[in-house]
Design an enzyme around this catalytic site. Structure first.
Site, PDB file in Angstrom:
ATOM      1  N   GLU A 169       1.152  -1.316   0.014  1.00  0.00           N
ATOM      2  CA  GLU A 169      -0.101  -0.174   0.104  1.00  0.00           C
ATOM      3  C   GLU A 169       1.103   0.994   0.232  1.00  0.00           C
ATOM      4  O   GLU A 169       1.717   1.276   0.384  1.00  0.00           O
ATOM      5  CB  GLU A 169      -0.677  -0.049   1.075  1.00  0.00           C
ATOM      6  N   CYS A 170       0.255   2.479  -1.028  1.00  0.00           N
ATOM      7  CA  CYS A 170       0.693   3.341  -0.239  1.00  0.00           C
ATOM      8  C   CYS A 170       2.209   3.386  -0.404  1.00  0.00           C
ATOM      9  O   CYS A 170       3.381   2.825  -1.667  1.00  0.00           O
ATOM     10  CB  CYS A 170       0.301   4.351  -0.038  1.00  0.00           C
ATOM     11  N   GLY A 171       3.038   3.794   0.308  1.00  0.00           N
ATOM     12  CA  GLY A 171       4.547   3.910   0.749  1.00  0.00           C
ATOM     13  C   GLY A 171       5.698   2.419   0.132  1.00  0.00           C
ATOM     14  O   GLY A 171       6.856   2.262  -0.229  1.00  0.00           O
TER      15      GLY A 171
END
Length: 463
Positions: free
Chosen positions: A337-339
């Site tokens: 997710e994301c990072g």
């Protein structure tokens, strides 16, 4: 009863008030349970660092109203004191055009602090920013008290009070509407917690953290009317059948999943960990920053965080980068997710324009952009089968990032629309081998088919 700490607006001081109350309470008891309204990760880190118990998010968009009720009931039932920190201003929410058609909503306040207070039938302590105000505070408070008769505002905290005379004027004004003042914080009593582009600097990065907590507890000792506050902080009587308790029996752990967890990757919902364990996973926490090797596991889980802040250290851990590239391209089920998505890209360019090579599984570069913020709830429909989701399944999630990618996938993972606006559809996310990578943050509470499929893919990979 439990108490909701709300603000008249964002940055009014509700987090400082919440942390001060928690810091004082843990000196009186070892079982203080906190909750946070909304999708935020960083404020709950501070809660947990004080209470030594996981803070639970209450978000009816990421989960549902039913899940919020059960989550609150289960985790508050054995506590001595219960505190709920709100989000933004008391009534600031969204118009739920896609997942809720509640005709009783008078305002666009779905998922707001007020919504959660109504849903759980909890009183509210309203934090008011008193800078540049005196008698006008009564008009503001009167509006908050009377806008929604279902909201019980038990009292207010006057924040950023400038002097004794200033306090007298504020108290006189509020006496005209019979609203109790349960706390007063002076301008010169501010306890500063550093912040940066996504909010507060996470608790793990602050060496002076315990000093801050001590200052907050001492501030709370003298600034709050504890005789009136303490009865409001007692946990409510259990009103619901705890469906979650019936389901909490954990299966025997047979699948090991490595969870990246350090200063670079720390955006996780505790409920997600609990659900994975319940479904039979053993979570192995490790650090892409500090560890010299990837644990021997059957699956990888990368949450969000701040890889851009620690990009140099991540890039210098070349042994781990190489191992991850081989594992992921070799088919190990991976959820990012994301990072986590950014870390698995070819390169990352930070705010200063410095470029560093990272894992290199996703053929694109993540570029940090200070002035560009992508923020909001999303509804996402899967356009591909992945190790986490099946094609056409729909979930709700949240985006919050200052980065963008230089390349798009040939076939995107998601078709995404903004949850509460009639925006156009956006294609997003990467599926490579058994990698599922996206900017979308997900809560598994109402979408257990996500971890179920992921664990099954891990079992298949293991065998």
């Amino acid at each position: 009863m439990a108490l909701v700490i709300a603000g008249d607006r964002s940055r009014t001081g509700k987090t400082t008030v919440t942390l001060a109350i928690l810091a004082w309470l843990v000196r009186q008891s070892t079982k203080v349970q906190s909750f946070k309204v909304g999708p935020d990760y960083i404020d709950p880190m501070f809660h947990a660092a004080i209470t030594r118990l996981p803070c639970r998010n209450l978000d009816p968009v990421l989960t549902s109203e039913t899940y919020v009720k059960f989550c609150f009931a289960r985790h508050s039932q054995n506590a001595d004191w219960v505190v709920v920190e709100g989000v933004m201003g008391l009534f600031d929410g969204i118009r739920p055009v896609r997942a809720c058609h509640d005709k009783t909503l008078r305002l666009q306040d779905y998922a707001s602090t007020a919504h959660i207070a109504r849903l759980l039938n909890l009183p509210v302590l309203l934090v008011l920013d008193c800078s540049r105000l005196s008698s006008s505070i009564a008009a503001i408070a009167f509006g908050y008290v009377n806008l929604d008769p279902q909201i019980n505002i038990a009292g207010v905290v006057l924040n950023r009070v400038g002097s004794d005379r200033h306090l007298e004027l504020l108290q006189e004004a509020l006496s005209t509407i019979n609203l109790p003042v349960l706390g007063v914080l002076r301008r010169n009593q501010v306890v500063t917690i550093p912040d940066r582009h996504l909010g507060l600097v996470p608790s793990e990065e602050l060496p002076q953290l315990q000093t801050i907590f001590t200052q907050l507890a001492e501030l709370a000792q003298t600034c709050f009317d504890w005789k009136k506050l303490l009865p409001l902080l007692k946990p409510p009587a259990a009103e619901h059948t705890l469906r979650l308790d019936k389901e909490i029996t954990t299966r025997k752990s047979s699948i090991k999943i490595a969870v990246a967890c350090d200063r670079a990757f720390n955006f996780y919902y505790q409920d997600n960990f609990d659900i994975l364990r319940k479904l039979g996973a053993e979570l192995v926490f490790w650090s892409p920053l500090a560890d010299s090797a990837v644990p021997k596991v059957s699956g990888l889980y990368f949450g969000g965080g701040f890889p851009e802040v620690f990009a140099e250290q991540l890039a210098n851990n070349r042994t781990v980068l190489k191992q991850l590239r081989q594992l992921i391209l070799g088919g190990i089920p991976t959820y990012a997710e994301c990072g986590g998505l950014m870390y698995l890209c070819d390169r990352l360019i930070d705010f200063e324009g410095k470029e560093r090579s990272l894992v290199g599984v996703i053929p694109t570069t993540a570029v940090m952009q200070q002035k560009q913020l992508t923020l909001g709830y999303r509804q996402a429909t899967a356009m591909q089968n992945t190790s986490v989701i099946s094609r056409t399944q729909t979930v709700r999630g949240h985006e919050f990032h200052h980065s963008s990618l230089t390349e798009s996938p040939n076939e995107a993972l998601w078709e995404i629309v903004s949850f509460n606006t009639a925006s156009s559809k956006v294609a997003e996310g990467w599926q490579i081998a058994n990698l599922h990578a996206s900017y979308l943050h997900l809560h598994f509470g109402e979408f257990e088919f996500l971890p179920q499929k992921f664990i099954q893919c891990c079992r298949n990979y293991q065998t």
